[in-house]
Design a protein around this motif. Structure first.
Motif, PDB file in Angstrom:
ATOM      1  N   ASP A   3     -27.798 -12.208 -26.917  1.00 19.94           N
ATOM      2  CA  ASP A   3     -26.429 -11.687 -26.901  1.00 19.94           C
ATOM      3  C   ASP A   3     -26.426 -10.197 -26.606  1.00 19.94           C
ATOM      4  N   VAL A   4     -27.515  -9.534 -26.985  1.00 19.78           N
ATOM      5  CA  VAL A   4     -27.655  -8.091 -26.780  1.00 19.78           C
ATOM      6  C   VAL A   4     -29.051  -7.823 -26.224  1.00 19.78           C
ATOM      7  N   VAL A   5     -29.119  -6.976 -25.206  1.00 22.25           N
ATOM      8  CA  VAL A   5     -30.404  -6.486 -24.705  1.00 22.25           C
ATOM      9  C   VAL A   5     -30.453  -4.990 -24.977  1.00 22.25           C
ATOM     10  N   VAL A   6     -31.524  -4.539 -25.616  1.00 29.00           N
ATOM     11  CA  VAL A   6     -31.750  -3.111 -25.836  1.00 29.00           C
ATOM     12  C   VAL A   6     -32.948  -2.711 -24.977  1.00 29.00           C
ATOM     13  N   ALA A   7     -32.725  -1.809 -24.041  1.00 27.81           N
ATOM     14  CA  ALA A   7     -33.798  -1.335 -23.161  1.00 27.81           C
ATOM     15  C   ALA A   7     -34.340  -0.024 -23.722  1.00 27.81           C
ATOM     16  N   SER A   8     -35.541  -0.099 -24.279  1.00 20.21           N
ATOM     17  CA  SER A   8     -36.227   1.077 -24.818  1.00 20.21           C
ATOM     18  C   SER A   8     -37.521   1.238 -24.029  1.00 20.21           C
ATOM     19  N   LEU A   9     -37.374   1.707 -22.801  1.00 17.09           N
ATOM     20  CA  LEU A   9     -38.487   1.684 -21.855  1.00 17.09           C
ATOM     21  C   LEU A   9     -38.974   3.068 -21.482  1.00 17.09           C
ATOM     22  N   GLY A  10     -38.760   4.048 -22.343  1.00 20.37           N
ATOM     23  CA  GLY A  10     -39.057   5.436 -21.984  1.00 20.37           C
ATOM     24  C   GLY A  10     -40.509   5.768 -21.747  1.00 20.37           C
ATOM     25  N   GLY A  11     -41.427   5.072 -22.375  1.00 24.14           N
ATOM     26  CA  GLY A  11     -42.832   5.383 -22.189  1.00 24.14           C
ATOM     27  C   GLY A  11     -43.210   6.709 -22.821  1.00 24.14           C
ATOM     28  N   PRO A  12     -44.339   7.289 -22.379  1.00 25.98           N
ATOM     29  CA  PRO A  12     -44.804   8.540 -22.985  1.00 25.98           C
ATOM     30  C   PRO A  12     -43.761   9.640 -22.857  1.00 25.98           C
ATOM     31  N   HIS A  13     -43.622  10.455 -23.929  1.00 21.00           N
ATOM     32  CA  HIS A  13     -42.597  11.492 -23.887  1.00 21.00           C
ATOM     33  C   HIS A  13     -42.942  12.591 -22.891  1.00 21.00           C
ATOM     34  N   ARG A  67     -29.315 -10.361 -16.471  1.00 24.05           N
ATOM     35  CA  ARG A  67     -28.189 -10.509 -17.392  1.00 24.05           C
ATOM     36  C   ARG A  67     -26.858 -10.716 -16.684  1.00 24.05           C
ATOM     37  N   ARG A  68     -26.834 -10.520 -15.374  1.00 23.55           N
ATOM     38  CA  ARG A  68     -25.563 -10.463 -14.647  1.00 23.55           C
ATOM     39  C   ARG A  68     -24.681 -11.673 -14.913  1.00 23.55           C
ATOM     40  N   ALA A  69     -25.241 -12.858 -14.921  1.00 27.94           N
ATOM     41  CA  ALA A  69     -24.436 -14.064 -15.095  1.00 27.94           C
ATOM     42  C   ALA A  69     -23.975 -14.252 -16.535  1.00 27.94           C
ATOM     43  N   MET A  70     -24.624 -13.578 -17.477  1.00 27.42           N
ATOM     44  CA  MET A  70     -24.306 -13.806 -18.887  1.00 27.42           C
ATOM     45  C   MET A  70     -23.252 -12.835 -19.406  1.00 27.42           C
ATOM     46  N   GLY A  71     -23.261 -11.618 -18.892  1.00 25.52           N
ATOM     47  CA  GLY A  71     -22.212 -10.672 -19.229  1.00 25.52           C
ATOM     48  C   GLY A  71     -22.146 -10.238 -20.672  1.00 25.52           C
ATOM     49  N   THR A  72     -23.270 -10.165 -21.366  1.00 24.75           N
ATOM     50  CA  THR A  72     -23.219  -9.708 -22.745  1.00 24.75           C
ATOM     51  C   THR A  72     -23.715  -8.266 -22.839  1.00 24.75           C
ATOM     52  N   HIS A  73     -23.777  -7.744 -24.036  1.00 23.26           N
ATOM     53  CA  HIS A  73     -23.946  -6.305 -24.257  1.00 23.26           C
ATOM     54  C   HIS A  73     -25.337  -5.810 -23.842  1.00 23.26           C
ATOM     55  N   PHE A  74     -25.356  -4.687 -23.122  1.00 21.46           N
ATOM     56  CA  PHE A  74     -26.608  -4.048 -22.708  1.00 21.46           C
ATOM     57  C   PHE A  74     -26.618  -2.640 -23.279  1.00 21.46           C
ATOM     58  N   VAL A  75     -27.646  -2.335 -24.061  1.00 22.88           N
ATOM     59  CA  VAL A  75     -27.790  -1.009 -24.673  1.00 22.88           C
ATOM     60  C   VAL A  75     -28.993  -0.327 -24.032  1.00 22.88           C
ATOM     61  N   PHE A  76     -28.766   0.848 -23.460  1.00 25.96           N
ATOM     62  CA  PHE A  76     -29.843   1.591 -22.806  1.00 25.96           C
ATOM     63  C   PHE A  76     -30.172   2.828 -23.630  1.00 25.96           C
ATOM     64  N   LEU A  77     -31.443   2.948 -24.005  1.00 34.03           N
ATOM     65  CA  LEU A  77     -31.894   4.127 -24.734  1.00 34.03           C
ATOM     66  C   LEU A  77     -32.511   5.094 -23.731  1.00 34.03           C
ATOM     67  N   GLY A  78     -31.729   6.109 -23.367  1.00 32.17           N
ATOM     68  CA  GLY A  78     -32.188   7.103 -22.416  1.00 32.17           C
ATOM     69  C   GLY A  78     -33.042   8.152 -23.099  1.00 32.17           C
ATOM     70  N   SER A  79     -32.898   9.389 -22.637  1.00 33.56           N
ATOM     71  CA  SER A  79     -33.801  10.433 -23.125  1.00 33.56           C
ATOM     72  C   SER A  79     -33.109  11.786 -23.113  1.00 33.56           C
ATOM     73  N   SER A  80     -33.486  12.622 -24.059  1.00 37.28           N
ATOM     74  CA  SER A  80     -33.010  14.007 -24.043  1.00 37.28           C
ATOM     75  C   SER A  80     -33.542  14.747 -22.821  1.00 37.28           C
ATOM     76  N   HIS A  81     -34.598  14.198 -22.209  1.00 40.07           N
ATOM     77  CA  HIS A  81     -35.171  14.807 -21.003  1.00 40.07           C
ATOM     78  C   HIS A  81     -34.232  14.725 -19.808  1.00 40.07           C
ATOM     79  N   GLU A  82     -33.128  14.000 -19.947  1.00 40.99           N
ATOM     80  CA  GLU A  82     -32.148  13.926 -18.863  1.00 40.99           C
ATOM     81  C   GLU A  82     -31.383  15.234 -18.702  1.00 40.99           C
TER      82      GLU A  82
END
Length: 195
Positions: A61-71, A97-112
């Motif tokens: 129902d929810v995907v959390v993308a925590s893919l930042g790798g080394p800081h 996820r496109r066909a399912m349409g449920t919540h996607f949470v992306f964990l970005g970075s302060s490095h942005e």
């Protein structure tokens, strides 16, 4: 919930907190082993077919993308991993996820954000000056566009100075604590090599 990057420091913490909140949590990992007690899927998320199979099997129902790798991706391998996670893995997760349409949470970075003497907030303009920051910004833009195209709920978070149990010893808070307890000086200046 599927926590992509569940073997990393932040992904492990998210998985534990989500389980404590009552979610059934699955985690993916590539190199860092995930926390015990969760269904774990070792998968290359930049592989469209493998990612499609994973999403179809787990049906989160929810995907959390925590893919930042080394800081600080200082080696050629870690820089390539940052590009792979930002420019390939995140879009693969979104497409699956496109066909399912449920919540996607992306964990970005302060490095942005570029270094600044003024505090950053939600209105701050990006100004990434590192590989990790640029890759995270691109991934976040992909998440934003996907949400607009599909009408699916998305959340983009850019955490600053996350710390806690299990944090790598070379990060700021553990380094400060060691300095405070041992009397070894803590240097606050950075060098170009840290980018």
């Amino acid at each position: 919930m599927l926590v992509a990057g569940g073997g990393g420091f932040l992904g492990r913490a998210v998985a534990r907190a989500a389980a404590a909140a009552g979610f059934e949590v699955h985690v993916t990992w590539r190199t860092s082993p995930p926390p015990p007690g969760f269904p774990a899927h070792r998968v290359s998320l930049d592989d469209h077919l493998a990612t499609d199979r994973l999403i179809s099997a787990v049906r989160p129902d929810v995907v959390v993308a925590s893919l930042g790798g080394p800081h600080r991706p200082l080696t050629a391998d870690s820089r390539r991993a940052a590009w792979r996670d930002g420019l390939l893995a995140t879009p693969c997760l979104l497409d699956a996820r496109r066909a399912m349409g449920t919540h996607f949470v992306f964990l970005g970075s302060s490095h942005e954000f570029a270094p600044s003497r003024a505090p950053h907030d939600e209105r701050s303009s990006p100004g990434a000056v590192s590989v990790r920051g640029i890759a995270a910004r691109a991934a976040g833009d992909a998440v934003r566009l996907w949400g607009e195209e599909t009408g699916s709920p998305t959340t983009i978070l850019r955490p600053f100075s996350v710390y806690g149990p299990g944090e790598p010893a070379d990060r700021v808070i553990p380094t400060l604590l060691r300095a405070a307890t041992t009397g070894v000086p803590f240097h606050t200046t950075s060098s170009p090599s840290s980018r």
